[in-house]
Write a protein that holds these residues in place. Sequence first.
Motif, PDB file in Angstrom:
ATOM      1  N   ALA A 131     -14.490  -3.864   8.350  1.00 28.44           N
ATOM      2  CA  ALA A 131     -14.928  -2.265   8.161  1.00 28.44           C
ATOM      3  C   ALA A 131     -13.662  -1.394   8.155  1.00 28.44           C
ATOM      4  O   ALA A 131     -14.003  -0.303   7.989  1.00 28.44           O
ATOM      5  N   ALA A 132     -12.773  -1.927   9.044  1.00 28.30           N
ATOM      6  CA  ALA A 132     -11.570  -1.064   8.882  1.00 28.30           C
ATOM      7  C   ALA A 132     -11.043  -0.548   7.451  1.00 28.30           C
ATOM      8  O   ALA A 132     -10.691   0.438   7.134  1.00 28.30           O
ATOM      9  N   ARG A 133     -11.164  -1.487   6.492  1.00 32.03           N
ATOM     10  CA  ARG A 133     -10.665  -1.268   5.181  1.00 32.03           C
ATOM     11  C   ARG A 133     -11.423  -0.225   4.483  1.00 32.03           C
ATOM     12  O   ARG A 133     -11.164   0.735   3.767  1.00 32.03           O
ATOM     13  N   ILE A 134     -13.006  -0.502   4.874  1.00 34.47           N
ATOM     14  CA  ILE A 134     -13.919   0.552   4.115  1.00 34.47           C
ATOM     15  C   ILE A 134     -13.731   1.939   4.505  1.00 34.47           C
ATOM     16  O   ILE A 134     -13.996   2.814   4.070  1.00 34.47           O
ATOM     17  N   ALA A 135     -13.247   1.707   6.007  1.00 30.31           N
ATOM     18  CA  ALA A 135     -13.239   3.065   6.765  1.00 30.31           C
ATOM     19  C   ALA A 135     -11.946   3.974   6.103  1.00 30.31           C
ATOM     20  O   ALA A 135     -12.079   5.205   5.869  1.00 30.31           O
ATOM     21  N   ALA A 136     -11.017   3.068   5.958  1.00 27.78           N
ATOM     22  CA  ALA A 136      -9.608   3.756   5.365  1.00 27.78           C
ATOM     23  C   ALA A 136      -9.837   4.296   4.165  1.00 27.78           C
ATOM     24  O   ALA A 136      -9.564   5.293   3.590  1.00 27.78           O
ATOM     25  N   LEU A 137     -10.306   3.490   3.170  1.00 33.99           N
ATOM     26  CA  LEU A 137     -10.653   3.521   1.689  1.00 33.99           C
ATOM     27  C   LEU A 137     -11.530   4.851   1.737  1.00 33.99           C
ATOM     28  O   LEU A 137     -11.505   5.755   0.684  1.00 33.99           O
ATOM     29  N   GLY A 138     -12.776   4.756   2.392  1.00 34.33           N
ATOM     30  CA  GLY A 138     -13.854   5.849   2.233  1.00 34.33           C
ATOM     31  C   GLY A 138     -13.323   7.042   2.608  1.00 34.33           C
ATOM     32  O   GLY A 138     -13.519   8.051   2.124  1.00 34.33           O
ATOM     33  N   ASP A 139     -12.415   7.340   3.996  1.00 36.05           N
ATOM     34  CA  ASP A 139     -12.001   8.370   4.259  1.00 36.05           C
ATOM     35  C   ASP A 139     -10.925   8.998   3.446  1.00 36.05           C
ATOM     36  O   ASP A 139     -10.907  10.169   3.031  1.00 36.05           O
ATOM     37  N   ALA A 140     -10.094   8.408   2.931  1.00 37.98           N
ATOM     38  CA  ALA A 140      -8.959   8.643   1.821  1.00 37.98           C
ATOM     39  C   ALA A 140      -9.643   9.350   0.610  1.00 37.98           C
ATOM     40  O   ALA A 140      -9.420  10.477   0.133  1.00 37.98           O
ATOM     41  N   LEU A 141     -10.821   8.674   0.092  1.00 34.40           N
ATOM     42  CA  LEU A 141     -11.607   8.798  -0.809  1.00 34.40           C
ATOM     43  C   LEU A 141     -12.291  10.308  -0.550  1.00 34.40           C
ATOM     44  O   LEU A 141     -12.243  11.126  -1.397  1.00 34.40           O
ATOM     45  N   CYS A 142     -12.873  10.609   0.482  1.00 30.31           N
ATOM     46  CA  CYS A 142     -13.304  11.714   0.798  1.00 30.31           C
ATOM     47  C   CYS A 142     -12.174  13.083   0.775  1.00 30.31           C
ATOM     48  O   CYS A 142     -12.563  14.101   0.337  1.00 30.31           O
ATOM     49  N   ARG A 143     -11.018  12.661   1.313  1.00 31.22           N
ATOM     50  CA  ARG A 143     -10.210  13.570   1.184  1.00 31.22           C
ATOM     51  C   ARG A 143      -9.654  14.162  -0.060  1.00 31.22           C
ATOM     52  O   ARG A 143      -9.564  15.261  -0.334  1.00 31.22           O
ATOM     53  N   ILE A 144      -9.552  13.109  -1.034  1.00 28.26           N
ATOM     54  CA  ILE A 144      -8.900  13.469  -2.296  1.00 28.26           C
ATOM     55  C   ILE A 144     -10.051  13.932  -3.115  1.00 28.26           C
ATOM     56  O   ILE A 144      -9.846  14.931  -4.147  1.00 28.26           O
ATOM     57  N   LEU A 157      -3.880  -1.107   4.249  1.00 28.91           N
ATOM     58  CA  LEU A 157      -5.406  -1.300   4.030  1.00 28.91           C
ATOM     59  C   LEU A 157      -5.533  -0.639   2.637  1.00 28.91           C
ATOM     60  O   LEU A 157      -6.622  -0.779   1.718  1.00 28.91           O
ATOM     61  N   LEU A 158      -4.778   0.436   2.288  1.00 29.21           N
ATOM     62  CA  LEU A 158      -4.945   1.066   0.860  1.00 29.21           C
ATOM     63  C   LEU A 158      -4.175   0.783  -0.196  1.00 29.21           C
ATOM     64  O   LEU A 158      -4.185   1.361  -1.262  1.00 29.21           O
ATOM     65  N   LEU A 159      -3.441  -0.224   0.046  1.00 32.83           N
ATOM     66  CA  LEU A 159      -2.318  -0.886  -1.026  1.00 32.83           C
ATOM     67  C   LEU A 159      -3.036  -1.322  -2.066  1.00 32.83           C
ATOM     68  O   LEU A 159      -2.770  -1.565  -3.189  1.00 32.83           O
ATOM     69  N   ARG A 160      -4.002  -2.214  -1.979  1.00 35.05           N
ATOM     70  CA  ARG A 160      -4.755  -2.966  -2.964  1.00 35.05           C
ATOM     71  C   ARG A 160      -6.086  -2.309  -3.709  1.00 35.05           C
ATOM     72  O   ARG A 160      -6.686  -1.746  -3.204  1.00 35.05           O
ATOM     73  N   ASP A 161      -6.300  -2.697  -4.945  1.00 37.06           N
ATOM     74  CA  ASP A 161      -7.683  -2.282  -5.281  1.00 37.06           C
ATOM     75  C   ASP A 161      -8.779  -2.754  -4.659  1.00 37.06           C
ATOM     76  O   ASP A 161      -8.673  -3.690  -4.063  1.00 37.06           O
ATOM     77  N   TRP A 162      -9.908  -2.131  -5.187  1.00 32.99           N
ATOM     78  CA  TRP A 162     -11.218  -2.325  -4.269  1.00 32.99           C
ATOM     79  C   TRP A 162     -11.357  -3.779  -4.413  1.00 32.99           C
ATOM     80  O   TRP A 162     -11.966  -4.242  -3.523  1.00 32.99           O
ATOM     81  N   ASP A 163     -11.276  -4.238  -5.433  1.00 33.41           N
ATOM     82  CA  ASP A 163     -11.757  -5.619  -5.819  1.00 33.41           C
ATOM     83  C   ASP A 163     -10.924  -6.636  -5.596  1.00 33.41           C
ATOM     84  O   ASP A 163     -11.138  -7.912  -5.798  1.00 33.41           O
ATOM     85  N   ALA A 164      -9.700  -6.285  -4.919  1.00 37.76           N
ATOM     86  CA  ALA A 164      -8.595  -7.327  -4.632  1.00 37.76           C
ATOM     87  C   ALA A 164      -8.753  -7.367  -2.880  1.00 37.76           C
ATOM     88  O   ALA A 164      -8.830  -6.276  -2.396  1.00 37.76           O
ATOM     89  N   VAL A 165      -8.582  -8.448  -2.080  1.00 38.11           N
ATOM     90  CA  VAL A 165      -8.536  -8.867  -0.861  1.00 38.11           C
ATOM     91  C   VAL A 165      -7.360  -7.957  -0.499  1.00 38.11           C
ATOM     92  O   VAL A 165      -6.139  -8.454  -0.889  1.00 38.11           O
ATOM     93  N   ALA A 166      -7.467  -7.343   0.667  1.00 36.04           N
ATOM     94  CA  ALA A 166      -6.404  -6.486   1.195  1.00 36.04           C
ATOM     95  C   ALA A 166      -5.647  -7.808   2.001  1.00 36.04           C
ATOM     96  O   ALA A 166      -6.113  -8.395   2.755  1.00 36.04           O
ATOM     97  N   GLN A 167      -4.424  -7.555   2.097  1.00 31.24           N
ATOM     98  CA  GLN A 167      -3.637  -8.516   3.021  1.00 31.24           C
ATOM     99  C   GLN A 167      -2.829  -7.679   4.029  1.00 31.24           C
ATOM    100  O   GLN A 167      -1.876  -7.111   3.456  1.00 31.24           O
ATOM    101  N   VAL A 168      -2.743  -8.156   5.375  1.00 30.67           N
ATOM    102  CA  VAL A 168      -1.756  -7.478   6.205  1.00 30.67           C
ATOM    103  C   VAL A 168      -1.208  -8.567   6.915  1.00 30.67           C
ATOM    104  O   VAL A 168      -1.511  -9.087   7.569  1.00 30.67           O
TER     105      VAL A 168
END
Length: 598
Positions: free
Chosen positions: A155-168, A428-439
């Motif tokens: 859920a953290a990844r969706i939160a990061a991507l979703g919030d960044a998307l809203c900002r842009i 969490l923002l480094l990879r594309d939506w369809d790629a697994v993020a790796q921390v």
Amino acid sequence: MRRDEHPAMRERPWTRRRLRLALLSAVAECGLEHDGFEDDSDALFWVQRTVGSAARRGEFSSNIALALAARVGIAPRELAQRLAPRAAACLGWTGDVTAANGFLNFGMNDEFLHSQIGRAMEGGERWGAGAALAATRILVEFVSAEPNGPLPLGAARIAALGDALCRILALQGADVTREFYLNDDASNSKMRLLGESVAAHYGAAFGHDIEPPEGALDDAFVRGVAAGIARDEGDIHLRLPENERTAAFARRALQAAVARQKQTLHDFGVNFDVWTSEQALRDEGRVEATLNTLRERGHLFERDGAQWLRTSAFGDEADRPLLRPTPDAPAGKPTYLASDIAYHAFKMERGFDRIINIWTVEHRAYVGRTHAALRAAGCDAERVEVVLCEGVRWLRDGTPVQRGRDGGAFTLDEALAELDRDTLRFWLLLRDWDAVAQVDDELASRDDEINPAYAARLVPARLSTMLGELEARAASESASETANVGSATPLWSEEERNLARLVALWPDTVETAALRREPQRVAHFLSAIAATVRALLAASRPDSANASAGAAAQAEEGPQRTQSQKAKLEARIELLCAARVTAVNALRALGMEAGANL
């Protein structure tokens, strides 16, 4: 409908729209037949950003000469050469327009880059903002995690991507609403399981052996809710009928979970405008009203005692049940899809022009049936976009972490205990939506530029240091000897030109990120600007080849510095100022702050 097929994805950034129109005007000025080329389809011809080695020929490229050659009977190379000067004139492009191998390339020369630096300085915090989505109301629903405990790392990844998307999106003029959907229907099996799990631990606190349900939740959150009820209210709930006790505990756990999730999201820098409850939609009669609408439209039918929706008539691979009889609801209990149709209808009632759902990849099969169900209900399914997001892999000592400290899922709270929120967000923002993020927690914890988050956040501070040194040099010059920078085109080094190019490309980058729903483009941009600033700093060191050559040239000229040298110093100050503005704005577009103390 996949994200890349959605009509909203066909919009183009402003620069490319201008180039496209200029090319069509150039074709018309040449007196060439171009019927149909006014169509806004990339199937006819395209204008795109160049990447890799192709970028040496220009930042943008078009295949219009190749696409038009057969129709007008002119060789692509000759046609490209005819179009190049006319396109430049129609566009008012101060950069280079060249023809090569039938392609038209649009390059940003020093004069053009200098003008963009001026725009960046003038724009300040608004540099990169645009109007591509002006007056567009957009609802973005994201996270919407199960309300049965702390937020998992996914859920953290969706939160990061979703919030960044809203900002842009907001940077492009959109009126954005952030929404969290609570799957809190009191009658669903997950809520019942939550209540029964709390009840089992509650009974154990008083020595009562309440058998836990199959698949019982046994994590710190559930145990904590049970212990809190036992501590604050004693054993009074043991005297309640089992169903009442389960329902009461489910409500208490739900309230605790939602409060915990809200606080965690706030700590992560993500806040929602609206929290919509599935139970409230049912209580308000919206689900029943949706079923009536579908019934009146003739799309419901009965099979095996259940009510089915004929979604196959609207593009779905099969029909779907909407009402299923249960022991406590013989007339039929609404399925999750029934609630989801009602929820989407509620979204549309509120007048949003576009609705973006960010779901996990596990919902891939659900996308088609949702659009089909909305069409059956008479809703405009084209207004609904679905972005599917892959999960997260957390590495510790190179090994994926499977469980959290309490044996349950690894949570966002635990991640934030190990990394600061901006570092975690960037990873969490480094990879594309369809790629697994790796921390990689070891790399992400490092305070050096091997850590990409550290490198990105370091850029403004590094530029400030470089600016301080340059401004000190400039201040030592007599005011009467200082050149008028505006009257001369700056002579940049290769590293400076690369940095200027990134400054100039920032508006196109952030607009493309908004129109393509790809906030990761901004993270990649920050990584590029960090690498470019690092290269510029290396080239400026006293022991570098560039610095040695510059010192030798100054020694030959003696104490009198030429006007062009002064102009170059002032131009470099402007460049670094513009680059700092750009880097700070890019960080803010992702919900991050510059690392002033790095």
